[in-house]
Design an enzyme around this catalytic site. Sequence first.
Site, PDB file in Angstrom:
ATOM      1  N   THR A 133      -1.017   4.545 -15.567  1.00 36.39           N
ATOM      2  CA  THR A 133      -0.529   4.123 -14.478  1.00 36.39           C
ATOM      3  C   THR A 133      -1.422   3.941 -13.300  1.00 36.39           C
ATOM      4  O   THR A 133      -2.587   4.615 -13.151  1.00 36.39           O
ATOM      5  CB  THR A 133       0.779   4.724 -13.959  1.00 36.39           C
ATOM      6  OG1 THR A 133       0.373   6.196 -13.403  1.00 36.39           O
ATOM      7  CG2 THR A 133       1.650   5.011 -14.934  1.00 36.39           C
TER       8      THR A 133
ATOM      9  N   GLU B 284       5.468   2.257 -17.716  1.00 29.64           N
ATOM     10  CA  GLU B 284       6.462   3.317 -18.295  1.00 29.64           C
ATOM     11  C   GLU B 284       7.473   2.369 -19.420  1.00 29.64           C
ATOM     12  O   GLU B 284       8.291   3.168 -20.248  1.00 29.64           O
ATOM     13  CB  GLU B 284       7.020   4.152 -17.573  1.00 29.64           C
ATOM     14  CG  GLU B 284       6.256   5.132 -16.776  1.00 29.64           C
ATOM     15  CD  GLU B 284       5.516   4.700 -15.787  1.00 29.64           C
ATOM     16  OE1 GLU B 284       5.309   3.229 -15.399  1.00 29.64           O
ATOM     17  OE2 GLU B 284       5.155   5.400 -14.701  1.00 29.64           O
TER      18      GLU B 284
ATOM     19  N   LYS C  31      13.980   2.609   6.464  1.00 32.93           N
ATOM     20  CA  LYS C  31      15.096   3.311   6.808  1.00 32.93           C
ATOM     21  C   LYS C  31      15.582   3.278   8.583  1.00 32.93           C
ATOM     22  O   LYS C  31      14.812   4.074   9.278  1.00 32.93           O
ATOM     23  CB  LYS C  31      15.142   4.922   6.385  1.00 32.93           C
ATOM     24  CG  LYS C  31      15.393   5.218   4.774  1.00 32.93           C
ATOM     25  CD  LYS C  31      15.336   6.435   4.358  1.00 32.93           C
ATOM     26  CE  LYS C  31      14.891   6.470   3.028  1.00 32.93           C
ATOM     27  NZ  LYS C  31      13.266   6.633   2.838  1.00 32.93           N
TER      28      LYS C  31
END
Length: 542
Positions: free
Chosen positions: A186, A331, A439
Site C-alpha cells: 500500500t 487490499e 467535522k
Amino acid sequence: MFGQMMQQPLLISSLIVHAERHHGDREIVSRRVEGDIHRTTYKEVASRSRRMAKALAALGVKPGDRVATLAWNGYRHMELYFAVSGSGAVLHTVNPRLHPDQITYIADHAEDQVLFFDMTFLPLIQAIAGRTKTIRHFVAMTDRAHLPADAKVPGLLCYEDLVDAQDDRYDWPSFDENTASSLCYTSGTTGNPKGVLYSHRSTMLHTMSAALPDGLDCSAADVVLPVVPMFHVNAWGIVYVGPMTGAKLVFPGAGLDGKSLYELFEAEGVTLSAGVPTVWQGLLGYVEANGLKFSTMRRSAIGGSACPPAMIRKFLNDYGVQVIHAWGMTEMSPIGTAASFKAKHAAMGQEDRFAVMATQGRAVFGVDMKIVGEDGRDLPWDGEASGDLLVRGPWIISSYFKNEGGDPLKDGWFPTGDVAKINADGYMIITDRSKDVIKSGGEWIGSIDLENIAMAHPAVAMAACIAARHPKWDERPLLVVVKKPGAEVTREELIAFYDGKIAKWWTPDDVVFVDAIPLGATGKMQKIKLREQFKEHQLPSA
Ligand code: ADP
C-alpha cells in the site's frame, strides 16, 4: 457427500496457456522505453514466459521467493507476471514513484531476490543497489544493444540474454491454489507501507469477476489499454483479464501524457481503457485543445479516487465514451464495485442515468459489503445513512504480509477506511475517506461532494476540499483550487457556484488558489500534505 468433479487448482499459468491455445495470434502492443512501438502475440508472450521461468530457476529462484519489478506497462513486464507467479515464485511489483528510501525499505521487507527494471529507472537502481540487503541480481529489461557499457550496477544482467539462453520446453508446475502469487505494498499514507499478498486462487476469482459485463465488461472483441500501472494492484487485474478473454492488450510504457496516449488509442483501435481521474484529465485536456475525437474508444473504467461527475458527462456527451466508475483498493485486489445500469434504468431520463453513473457502483459478485455506524451496528441501505464501509470476500485481505499491523479484520470483515452510503438498489456512494472527513459542529461534511461541484466549474482544473480549524465549529471546509491555464475565477464566484447545489452549511468557508495540488505515487491528491500546508489558515468566518 462430495461432488464428483475434477480437482484442478486455480493457477495463474492457466491464463497464458489458454490465451496461447485459443487466442495465439491476438496482438500485444507496447510503447517501449527504447522509443519504438513493439508488437508481439499471446503465443510469443507464452513462449517467452516459459523461457523466463527457466531463466529464473537458473538464477536460483525457488518457489515462494520474491522477485521484484520496477517497470512500466509493457510486454516484458507481462511475461514476468506469468514467468514469476506461474513458476511458483512471488511477483513483487514496486511503485517507482516512491522515494528511494521507501523502495529500499520495501525490497528489504519483502526480501526480494531478483529485481527487474526498465531502463528509465537505472538512476534509481544505481541509488539503491548498494543499500538493499537481499537482492542478488538486477536485471535490465532490455537487450544488450540498449545496455550502457558502464551501468554502474554490480552483477547487472540483461533480460534478453536471459531469454535467449533458454528454450521454451517447460511445463508449468501444479501446486496448491492458495499459494502466494504476487505482492503489492500500500502507498503508506499512514506509517510504513504494508504488503498485500495475493494468492493464485484470489487472483483467478478476481479476474473472472472483473471481466464480467457489469465489471470491466471485457471480451475477445476488445482492445484494452490499461493506463493504470502494472506496478499498482496488478493494473486492476487487466493483465489477467486480457489472456482470460483474448482481448488485444496495448501497453503505453512511460508515455502517459495526453498526446502519447491519444495517438496509441487511435493507432491501435482501443475500445476500453482504465485509469485514475488525474490521467484522464491530461488526456481530455489534449483532446479538447486539439479538437479531436475518439474513433474506437467506447468505455473507460475510472477509479482510484472519485471520478468527478463533470468528467463522466464530458466523456459521454462530447466523445460518446461510457465511464465505468469503479471503486476498490490494494487490499481488495482491487475491484469491489463498478457502476453499470440495471434493466430498470433504461427508461430513465439522462440526468437520472448520470446520477447512477456517478455512484461508485454495485458490488461485483464475490464482494460482500456493509455500512456501520459508530456503535458498529448495520446502517440501512436507504441512500441517506452514511457510515464506515466494511467488506469481505475471497479476494479481500485477511492479514498483511508478515502480519504487519496485527489483525486488520473486525469480526471477519475488512474495514476499508472509507465512509459511504448505499441506496436501495445496492449502489454505493463514497462520501469520504474517514481521515479526510470534515467535522463541522459534530456533523460530517463529505469532501468529495464539495470537490465534485468545484470540478464542474469551467475555470477549475483540480480541487481539493480539506478541513480548516474553526474556533466555533471545530472544522470548516476550505477549498483548494488549481485554475485551468489562462482561466480566471474569484473566491466569491466559486463560493456562489455552490448556491442551490448543496446544503448551505456545507458551502466552503474559503477558497485558496495554488499552482499545484500534491499528488501521491498513485496519482491521488495528498490531502495530508494540504492539511499540513494550510493548518494555520485563517478562515474569514473565524
Ligand atoms: P492507498 O490506500 O494507498 O491510497 P489504494 O489504491 O488501495 O491505495 O486506495 C484505495 C482507496 O482509494 C479507497 O479506499 C478509496 O478511499 C479510494 N478510492 C478508490 N476508488 C475510488 C472511487 N471510485 N471513488 C472514491 N474513492 C475511491
